[in-house]
Design a protein around this motif. Sequence first.
Motif, PDB file in Angstrom:
ATOM      1  N   THR A  23      14.533  20.844 -13.255  1.00  0.00           N
ATOM      2  CA  THR A  23      15.865  21.442 -13.912  1.00  0.00           C
ATOM      3  C   THR A  23      17.052  21.157 -12.976  1.00  0.00           C
ATOM      4  N   ALA A  24      16.752  20.973 -11.596  1.00  0.00           N
ATOM      5  CA  ALA A  24      17.717  20.472 -10.530  1.00  0.00           C
ATOM      6  C   ALA A  24      17.962  19.187 -10.840  1.00  0.00           C
ATOM      7  N   LEU A  40      13.144   7.591 -14.827  1.00  0.00           N
ATOM      8  CA  LEU A  40      11.856   8.095 -15.368  1.00  0.00           C
ATOM      9  C   LEU A  40      11.449   9.114 -14.260  1.00  0.00           C
ATOM     10  N   VAL A  41      10.759  10.021 -14.879  1.00  0.00           N
ATOM     11  CA  VAL A  41       9.896  10.917 -13.884  1.00  0.00           C
ATOM     12  C   VAL A  41       8.367  11.132 -14.380  1.00  0.00           C
ATOM     13  N   CYS A  42       7.523  11.056 -13.331  1.00  0.00           N
ATOM     14  CA  CYS A  42       5.850  10.955 -13.664  1.00  0.00           C
ATOM     15  C   CYS A  42       5.474  12.078 -12.625  1.00  0.00           C
ATOM     16  N   PRO A  43       5.279  13.256 -13.410  1.00  0.00           N
ATOM     17  CA  PRO A  43       4.651  14.303 -12.768  1.00  0.00           C
ATOM     18  C   PRO A  43       3.260  14.364 -12.946  1.00  0.00           C
ATOM     19  N   VAL A  44       2.243  15.313 -12.684  1.00  0.00           N
ATOM     20  CA  VAL A  44       0.707  15.348 -12.823  1.00  0.00           C
ATOM     21  C   VAL A  44       0.590  15.680 -14.347  1.00  0.00           C
ATOM     22  N   VAL A  46      -0.825  18.124 -16.121  1.00  0.00           N
ATOM     23  CA  VAL A  46      -0.877  19.372 -16.398  1.00  0.00           C
ATOM     24  C   VAL A  46       0.632  19.808 -16.478  1.00  0.00           C
ATOM     25  N   HIS A  47       1.623  19.349 -15.906  1.00  0.00           N
ATOM     26  CA  HIS A  47       2.999  19.642 -15.987  1.00  0.00           C
ATOM     27  C   HIS A  47       3.864  18.934 -17.288  1.00  0.00           C
ATOM     28  N   LEU A  48       3.199  17.931 -17.630  1.00  0.00           N
ATOM     29  CA  LEU A  48       4.010  17.081 -18.618  1.00  0.00           C
ATOM     30  C   LEU A  48       4.701  17.679 -19.847  1.00  0.00           C
ATOM     31  N   ALA A  49       3.729  18.704 -20.429  1.00  0.00           N
ATOM     32  CA  ALA A  49       4.156  19.341 -21.627  1.00  0.00           C
ATOM     33  C   ALA A  49       5.580  20.359 -21.262  1.00  0.00           C
ATOM     34  N   ALA A  50       5.509  21.056 -20.053  1.00  0.00           N
ATOM     35  CA  ALA A  50       6.297  21.733 -19.754  1.00  0.00           C
ATOM     36  C   ALA A  50       7.720  21.240 -19.511  1.00  0.00           C
ATOM     37  N   LEU A  55      13.716  17.285 -19.240  1.00  0.00           N
ATOM     38  CA  LEU A  55      13.780  16.048 -18.862  1.00  0.00           C
ATOM     39  C   LEU A  55      14.633  15.343 -19.902  1.00  0.00           C
ATOM     40  N   ARG A  56      14.203  15.628 -21.102  1.00  0.00           N
ATOM     41  CA  ARG A  56      14.971  14.785 -22.286  1.00  0.00           C
ATOM     42  C   ARG A  56      16.134  15.337 -22.498  1.00  0.00           C
ATOM     43  N   ASP A  57      16.613  16.488 -22.386  1.00  0.00           N
ATOM     44  CA  ASP A  57      17.910  16.962 -22.541  1.00  0.00           C
ATOM     45  C   ASP A  57      18.921  16.398 -21.428  1.00  0.00           C
ATOM     46  N   ALA A  58      18.278  15.782 -20.254  1.00  0.00           N
ATOM     47  CA  ALA A  58      19.518  15.093 -19.485  1.00  0.00           C
ATOM     48  C   ALA A  58      19.168  13.571 -19.603  1.00  0.00           C
ATOM     49  N   GLY A  59      18.355  13.169 -20.585  1.00  0.00           N
ATOM     50  CA  GLY A  59      18.319  11.546 -20.733  1.00  0.00           C
ATOM     51  C   GLY A  59      17.359  10.957 -19.718  1.00  0.00           C
ATOM     52  N   ILE A  60      16.388  11.772 -19.159  1.00  0.00           N
ATOM     53  CA  ILE A  60      15.604  11.437 -18.180  1.00  0.00           C
ATOM     54  C   ILE A  60      13.872  10.785 -19.056  1.00  0.00           C
ATOM     55  N   ALA A  61      13.488   9.939 -19.022  1.00  0.00           N
ATOM     56  CA  ALA A  61      12.099   9.663 -19.517  1.00  0.00           C
ATOM     57  C   ALA A  61      10.987  10.246 -18.859  1.00  0.00           C
TER      58      ALA A  61
END
Length: 249
Positions: A23-24, A40-44, A46-50, A55-61
């Motif tokens: 969010t930040a 691009l951001v690559c989290p674990v 289990v966090h992808l769906a949340a 990220l999408r709204d800020a144009g981040i893949a």
Amino acid sequence: MAQLIAANWKMYKTMAEATATATALAERLQGRIPSHREVLVCPVFVHLAALAPILRDAGIALGAQDVYPADEGAFTGEVSPKQLQDVGCTHVLVGHSERRHILGEADALIAAKTRVALERGLAVVLCIGETLTERRSLQLEAVLFRQVSSALTDLPAAVTERLIVAYEPVWAIGTGEVATLEDIDAAHGLVRRMLRDCLGASAAAVRILYGGSVKPDNAGAILQLDTVDGVLVGGASLDAESFARIVLA
Ligand code: PGA
């Protein structure tokens, strides 16, 4: 070709922390991503769906850190390309040095992951890089060639437009030890030549990222090298302010 600024969050953050950082980051980058850059951001897993909508709204893949090379089946603990796409992923890291060296992933498995993920429509960030022992024993070129050629030989040209390679010297990952600009430039030149050998003309569209202790204060100089098409950032991507500074460097 836009530069790709990629965050690898590795096995860090609770759901609350990941959501807060995403969010930040989205707030800092909303409407401010330079037109010559992609983020691009690559989290674990289990966090992808949340994180996808934030990220999408800020144009981040959104990308995953790994994938299994099959559509579905009895592969306990694994996640397929389709399942990643279903929760909003467009990218996936493959062959990260921590998977090669800690989890023991071999070139053949990495090649299968690369091929299947690309064929299913994901953009693949194929990670390669030498250990300190390999560099000191003058095996840099041989190691990079083995890693590139094993993963990319016989790849259909139609899928290479989604291929990205990340050169990450293992000795520079998480150590604070950055390769010199000369080291980076030389290694990227080698990788570019190997890509041409393996892929022919379509190699020109493949971006080569640098990874290994990229920080806000060294990102600008690294990203100015002609041979560098982006960066893959671990530690310095965990903090929104620090990663945003790299994106805007
Ligand atoms: P680092 O990690 O930036 O913490 O060195 C890079 C990576 O592992 O991709």
